[in-house]
Design an enzyme around this catalytic site. Sequence first.
Site, PDB file in Angstrom:
ATOM      1  N   GLY A  37      39.417  54.898  62.669  1.00 14.10           N
ATOM      2  CA  GLY A  37      39.041  54.365  61.286  1.00 14.10           C
ATOM      3  C   GLY A  37      38.826  52.916  61.120  1.00 14.10           C
ATOM      4  N   THR A  39      39.621  49.040  60.348  1.00 15.97           N
ATOM      5  CA  THR A  39      40.007  47.941  59.041  1.00 15.97           C
ATOM      6  C   THR A  39      39.563  48.816  57.955  1.00 15.97           C
ATOM      7  OG1 THR A  39      40.068  45.863  60.465  1.00 15.97           O
ATOM      8  CG2 THR A  39      39.751  45.941  58.186  1.00 15.97           C
ATOM      9  N   LYS A  49      38.984  50.573  47.636  1.00 11.63           N
ATOM     10  CA  LYS A  49      38.281  51.333  46.576  1.00 11.63           C
ATOM     11  C   LYS A  49      39.083  52.291  45.926  1.00 11.63           C
ATOM     12  CE  LYS A  49      36.004  48.837  47.516  1.00 11.63           C
ATOM     13  NZ  LYS A  49      36.082  47.667  48.577  1.00 11.63           N
ATOM     14  N   GLY A 178      40.211  31.565  48.010  1.00 11.08           N
ATOM     15  CA  GLY A 178      39.018  32.048  48.450  1.00 11.08           C
ATOM     16  C   GLY A 178      38.522  33.294  47.579  1.00 11.08           C
ATOM     17  N   VAL A 181      34.174  37.871  48.806  1.00 12.36           N
ATOM     18  CA  VAL A 181      34.204  39.466  48.743  1.00 12.36           C
ATOM     19  C   VAL A 181      35.442  40.081  48.389  1.00 12.36           C
ATOM     20  CG1 VAL A 181      33.037  41.606  49.333  1.00 12.36           C
ATOM     21  CG2 VAL A 181      32.000  39.644  49.918  1.00 12.36           C
ATOM     22  N   ALA A 307      30.853  47.560  57.479  1.00 11.61           N
ATOM     23  CA  ALA A 307      31.195  48.880  58.118  1.00 11.61           C
ATOM     24  C   ALA A 307      29.878  49.616  58.484  1.00 11.61           C
ATOM     25  CB  ALA A 307      32.195  49.828  57.354  1.00 11.61           C
ATOM     26  N   HIS A 434      14.980  60.095  35.432  1.00 13.49           N
ATOM     27  CA  HIS A 434      15.416  59.954  34.177  1.00 13.49           C
ATOM     28  C   HIS A 434      16.224  60.742  33.381  1.00 13.49           C
ATOM     29  CE1 HIS A 434      14.784  57.669  30.342  1.00 13.49           C
ATOM     30  NE2 HIS A 434      14.575  59.040  29.706  1.00 13.49           N
TER      31      HIS A 434
HETATM   32  P1  NAD Z   1      34.156  35.604  52.755  1.00 10.38           P
HETATM   33  O1  NAD Z   1      33.552  34.769  53.688  1.00 10.38           O
HETATM   34  O2  NAD Z   1      33.308  36.711  51.895  1.00 10.38           O
HETATM   35  O3  NAD Z   1      34.603  34.650  51.613  1.00 10.38           O
HETATM   36  C1  NAD Z   1      35.854  33.825  51.870  1.00 10.38           C
HETATM   37  C2  NAD Z   1      35.492  32.738  50.614  1.00 10.38           C
HETATM   38  O4  NAD Z   1      36.386  31.601  51.258  1.00 10.38           O
HETATM   39  C3  NAD Z   1      34.243  32.008  50.797  1.00 10.38           C
HETATM   40  O5  NAD Z   1      33.606  31.977  49.414  1.00 10.38           O
HETATM   41  C4  NAD Z   1      34.661  30.396  50.993  1.00 10.38           C
HETATM   42  O6  NAD Z   1      34.094  29.279  50.626  1.00 10.38           O
HETATM   43  C5  NAD Z   1      35.983  30.422  50.778  1.00 10.38           C
HETATM   44  N1  NAD Z   1      37.113  29.457  51.355  1.00 10.38           N
HETATM   45  C6  NAD Z   1      37.146  29.278  52.703  1.00 10.38           C
HETATM   46  N2  NAD Z   1      37.965  28.295  52.909  1.00 10.38           N
HETATM   47  C7  NAD Z   1      38.551  28.045  51.580  1.00 10.38           C
HETATM   48  C8  NAD Z   1      39.800  27.170  51.435  1.00 10.38           C
HETATM   49  N3  NAD Z   1      40.683  26.453  52.178  1.00 10.38           N
HETATM   50  N4  NAD Z   1      40.043  27.316  50.000  1.00 10.38           N
HETATM   51  C9  NAD Z   1      39.268  27.806  49.261  1.00 10.38           C
HETATM   52  N5  NAD Z   1      38.360  28.606  49.308  1.00 10.38           N
HETATM   53  C10 NAD Z   1      37.772  28.859  50.772  1.00 10.38           C
HETATM   54  O7  NAD Z   1      35.366  36.516  53.268  1.00 10.38           O
HETATM   55  P2  NAD Z   1      36.263  37.638  52.918  1.00 10.38           P
HETATM   56  O8  NAD Z   1      36.130  37.614  51.550  1.00 10.38           O
HETATM   57  O9  NAD Z   1      37.762  37.134  53.475  1.00 10.38           O
HETATM   58  O10 NAD Z   1      35.906  38.725  53.601  1.00 10.38           O
HETATM   59  C11 NAD Z   1      35.770  38.903  54.906  1.00 10.38           C
HETATM   60  C12 NAD Z   1      34.681  39.850  55.557  1.00 10.38           C
HETATM   61  O11 NAD Z   1      35.053  41.124  54.881  1.00 10.38           O
HETATM   62  C13 NAD Z   1      33.290  39.305  54.925  1.00 10.38           C
HETATM   63  O12 NAD Z   1      32.440  39.199  55.802  1.00 10.38           O
HETATM   64  C14 NAD Z   1      33.035  40.383  53.925  1.00 10.38           C
HETATM   65  O13 NAD Z   1      31.733  40.693  53.725  1.00 10.38           O
HETATM   66  C15 NAD Z   1      34.034  41.596  54.469  1.00 10.38           C
HETATM   67  N6  NAD Z   1      34.147  42.282  53.138  1.00 10.38           N
HETATM   68  C16 NAD Z   1      33.232  43.256  52.759  1.00 10.38           C
HETATM   69  C17 NAD Z   1      33.267  44.153  51.441  1.00 10.38           C
HETATM   70  C18 NAD Z   1      32.367  44.812  51.084  1.00 10.38           C
HETATM   71  O14 NAD Z   1      31.367  45.113  51.724  1.00 10.38           O
HETATM   72  N7  NAD Z   1      32.675  45.177  49.751  1.00 10.38           N
HETATM   73  C19 NAD Z   1      35.007  44.041  50.997  1.00 10.38           C
HETATM   74  C20 NAD Z   1      35.713  43.050  51.546  1.00 10.38           C
HETATM   75  C21 NAD Z   1      35.525  42.428  52.687  1.00 10.38           C
END
Ligand code: NAD
Length: 445
Positions: A37, A39, A49, A178, A181, A307, A434
């Site tokens: 499964g 991460t 979720k 950060g 997402v 995923a 609708h």
């Molecule tokens: P991300 O790349 O989405 O966001 C990281 C953020 O951290 C960016 O906005 C960046 O500008 C900021 N950042 C970087 N260095 C920093 C610093 N030193 N100080 C402050 N801000 C800083 O990465 P994430 O949120 O860690 O997610 C990792 C991956 O997992 C992504 O590719 C994401 O798409 C995936 N993910 C997807 C989902 C979903 O589909 N719902 C959910 C969780 C994670």
Amino acid sequence: MRYFLAIIGGGPAGYTAAEKASKAGKEVVLFEQNAVGGTCLNVGCIPTKSLLYGAKQYYNATHAQKYGVTAENVTFDFAAMQKRKTIVVRKLVAGIKQRINNEHCTLVSGFAKVESRTDELVTIECNGETYEAENLMICTGSTNFVPPIPGIKDNPAVWDSTDALAAAELPKSIIIVGGGVIGMEFATLYHELGIPVTVIEALPTILPNLDPEVVSVLADKYKKAGINILTETRVESIDGGKVTANGEVYEAERILVSVGRRANLNGLEALKDIELNRGAIVIDDFCKTNLPNVYACGDVTGKIMLAHVAARQAEVAVGRMLKQIPLQRIAYNAIPSVVYTNPEIASVGITEAQAAELNIETEVRKLPMTFSGRFMAENEGETGLCKMIIDAKKKSVLGVHMIGNPCSEFVAAASFAVRMGYTTAEFEQVVFPHPTVSEILHEIL
Ligand code: NAD
């Protein structure tokens, strides 16, 4: 035994490939050091979720006056939420095991290491045993990136997303470094459970890769609700629960660091000639690496860390390996993505900014979600937004960007239009039920 395919990593890429190849009658061995499964199922999409849904129930119960409902003495039990999350994950992991449980698929629990590779044969060592396969698929995923900020390492106040999901107790307050997402989904979780949240984002906006107008709807709402969102703010150092950023000191019980993830290449050291780009494995349109019998799928390719992309890459890669006709490529231009904030954000295709970079002349249509009757009925006080990016010359739908519940559930309809290259006139022929919020995709045409 000599296997047709050895897969390292049992996340959405690995288990999809194992299922597809073994069900086609090919001998497959799948190595996974933790639970199948990956991460997504164990420490990502599904547990977040599950917890977010619990938090939403509590939040809705305490904010239902606008619908004429008042509830008193509403409480929540975080331990019960965590228990439910664990049960959901356990059931889904069991379901995955069931999917790959057939006479052609061998699941090996342990850390797999590539020992050697020729164009004809790959040898892999796991638990002291050697396995041979004609083809190798690398699905080793990614790990949380730890930025080189002084005071981050070995600091018990600092969490990554895995720590946050495993925590037995909620923090009393949290700083999230950060605003991507992961950061914004955890900000939602903690805020809805009443925990003070500060988000520190280095760039001028949270969720910097998404449509800025859609993001500003969320940022405005969250700021009004009391989430402290600091943008263009760089973390200089961390000391216990104290974060120094842009010269100011912020303090919380916990600090969640979510500044991206990096491809996991552990165990692949023997593949010295494999082509990498910024630490991720380079693949072609069929997920083939530069080494003839080696494929890579999922986060380890650094393409789009989602995923559903990993699973689709695995389908395409196995199709290529089995020489299925017609060969299919991945339509990276039509990958939907969702951010599970409240309201949700869902998008597919290019943004206005990306269209400008590609020199595509566009027509941009915008509509508040309140044009949908169902949205009005169920989203008191919200306006939402739907934006459609249309090729001005071809009139085809290039992108759709939305905020408003439950847009995650119908963004796939927009993906279909983008994937098939529908013009607005063609998309207009699709009938939406609708009253549903999905009708916004028809209203906007
Ligand atoms: P991300 O790349 O989405 O966001 C990281 C953020 O951290 C960016 O906005 C960046 O500008 C900021 N950042 C970087 N260095 C920093 C610093 N030193 N100080 C402050 N801000 C800083 O990465 P994430 O949120 O860690 O997610 C990792 C991956 O997992 C992504 O590719 C994401 O798409 C995936 N993910 C997807 C989902 C979903 O589909 N719902 C959910 C969780 C994670």
